[in-house]
Scaffold this motif. Structure first.
Motif, short mmCIF file in Angstrom:
data_model
loop_
_atom_site.label_atom_id
_atom_site.label_comp_id
_atom_site.label_asym_id
_atom_site.label_seq_id
_atom_site.Cartn_x
_atom_site.Cartn_y
_atom_site.Cartn_z
N LEU A 9 4.23 82.88 51.62
CA LEU A 9 5.42 83.58 52.20
C LEU A 9 5.98 82.38 53.41
O LEU A 9 7.38 82.10 53.54
N THR A 10 5.06 81.99 54.01
CA THR A 10 5.46 80.71 55.13
C THR A 10 6.07 79.47 54.04
O THR A 10 7.06 78.86 54.86
N GLN A 11 5.40 79.09 53.19
CA GLN A 11 6.00 78.04 52.35
C GLN A 11 7.74 78.41 51.91
O GLN A 11 8.60 77.59 51.94
N MET A 12 7.67 79.62 51.56
CA MET A 12 8.97 80.03 50.88
C MET A 12 10.18 80.18 52.25
O MET A 12 10.99 79.63 51.96
N LEU A 13 9.71 80.65 53.37
CA LEU A 13 10.67 80.69 54.34
C LEU A 13 11.00 79.15 54.93
O LEU A 13 11.93 78.79 55.30
N THR A 14 9.83 78.29 54.83
CA THR A 14 10.09 76.92 55.11
C THR A 14 11.00 76.32 54.19
O THR A 14 12.07 75.42 54.67
N ARG A 15 10.95 76.46 52.92
CA ARG A 15 11.78 75.88 51.65
C ARG A 15 13.31 76.66 52.10
O ARG A 15 14.27 75.95 51.84
N LEU A 16 13.43 77.73 52.28
CA LEU A 16 14.89 78.42 52.61
C LEU A 16 15.28 78.11 54.05
O LEU A 16 16.29 78.59 54.61
N LYS A 17 14.48 77.32 54.82
CA LYS A 17 14.86 76.96 56.18
C LYS A 17 14.91 78.13 56.96
O LYS A 17 15.68 77.90 57.87
N LEU A 18 14.22 78.96 57.07
CA LEU A 18 14.18 80.32 57.85
C LEU A 18 13.24 79.89 58.80
O LEU A 18 12.13 80.93 59.00
N THR A 19 13.38 79.17 59.70
CA THR A 19 12.29 78.72 60.64
C THR A 19 11.92 79.50 61.65
O THR A 19 10.79 79.86 62.04
N ALA A 20 12.71 80.27 62.10
CA ALA A 20 12.83 81.26 63.31
C ALA A 20 11.99 82.44 62.77
O ALA A 20 11.02 82.82 63.51
N ILE A 21 12.29 82.93 61.56
CA ILE A 21 11.60 83.95 61.04
C ILE A 21 10.13 83.46 60.75
O ILE A 21 9.19 84.10 61.05
N ARG A 22 9.93 82.25 60.15
CA ARG A 22 8.70 81.83 59.86
C ARG A 22 7.62 81.52 61.06
O ARG A 22 6.72 82.21 61.24
N ASP A 23 8.25 81.42 62.29
CA ASP A 23 7.40 80.97 63.36
C ASP A 23 7.36 82.10 64.09
O ASP A 23 6.27 82.36 65.14
N GLN A 24 8.01 83.20 63.83
CA GLN A 24 7.95 84.47 64.81
C GLN A 24 7.58 85.59 63.97
O GLN A 24 7.80 86.77 64.40
N LEU A 25 7.15 85.60 62.93
CA LEU A 25 7.12 86.53 61.82
C LEU A 25 6.13 87.67 62.24
O LEU A 25 6.69 88.96 62.42
N ASP A 26 5.30 87.43 62.70
CA ASP A 26 4.23 88.51 62.99
C ASP A 26 4.64 89.32 64.25
O ASP A 26 4.59 90.43 64.34
#
Length: 264
Positions: A9-26
């Motif tokens: 999931l982290t890799q997919m969010l990074t690829r989609l450039k959804l870095t805010a969601i990736r960094d704060q997901l939990d």
């Protein structure tokens, strides 16, 4: 230990450039659960977080490119100290409709009354609303254009200054300009006419622009274009710097006029 699903999931969010969601997901998912959000509401909540991060980065980058001399906001402006200003007019200008229409804005008044502060504040509002902005002093602008003309790169520089949706030219009239400055300024104003907005601060009224450019005909041609679709703000009041000196007892009230005249 990070699970395979979490890592994927982290890799997919990074690829989609959804870095805010990736960094704060939990933290975001915990907050969504606390609020008992539905699946659709959670998706919206995650998207809002991503948009907020991207907007923050966009504004930061745009402010850096604008080259403001300092960062000020309209909320910081002391309207009580400048009663000649109508706060409602400034709030209306902060909506940036005049920029959308390609209008000009002239802010005139004696030194130290907050003209540059207003220019920076309005420039930041323009950036927040998605407009590109560039800030430059009048003397620097003319110097750059003059050098470009000598180097055979005038067209390139005119194109550069014509690109931003809002060009802020600060302190017109404070320093003497070169003999041919009026012609260069006219070329830039003509290039931006009805295409992009220009905000000019000056310690001289428009009736004195002939002396600024040492050519009344050129000044008239410049003002003809600027004033066609324009807003003019005239600030009449004491300099902030002189007022603080007066409050501290460093100068007497009678010295304020003399000091203000000397700084023009």
């Amino acid at each position: 230990m990070v699970s395979a699903e979490t890592d994927e999931l982290t890799q997919m969010l990074t690829r989609l450039k959804l870095t805010a969601i990736r960094d704060q997901l939990d933290a975001l998912l915990d907050e969504a659960a606390r609020r008992q959000m539905s699946l659709r509401e959670t998706v919206v909540f995650l998207c809002e977080a991503e948009i907020a991060r991207k907007d923050e980065r966009r504004v930061h980058m745009a402010q850096s490119l604008a080259k403001f001399p300092y960062l000020r906001t309209l909320d910081d402006f002391e309207f009580d100290a400048q009663p000649s200003l109508d706060p409602r007019q400034i709030r209306d200008l902060a909506t940036c409709r005049w920029i959308a229409n390609g209008d000009a804005l002239l802010v005139q008044g004696p030194p130290g009354v907050g003209k540059t502060h207003l220019a920076v504040g309005l420039g930041r509002e323009a950036i927040r609303r998605g407009y590109s902005v560039l800030f430059i002093s009048a003397s620097s602008l003319v110097t750059v254009l003059s050098k470009a003309q000598v180097d055979g790169r005038l067209e390139e520089r005119l194109t550069h200054f014509a690109k931003p949706k809002l060009l802020i030219v600060d302190e017109l009239g404070y320093l003497p300009l070169e003999t041919h400055a009026g012609h260069l300024f006219f070329m830039l104003v003509s290039r931006r006419y009805e295409r992009g907005s220009i905000l000019i601060t000056s310690n001289r009224s428009v009736s004195e622009w002939g002396s600024i450019f040492n050519d009344s005909l050129v000044a008239t041609a410049i003002l003809d274009r600027l004033l066609h679709h324009s807003h003019v703000i005239t600030i009449r009041g004491d300099s902030y710097r002189l007022r603080e000196k007066r409050r501290s007892g460093l100068i007497k009230p009678s010295q304020v006029v003399t000091d203000a005249q000397a700084s023009v």
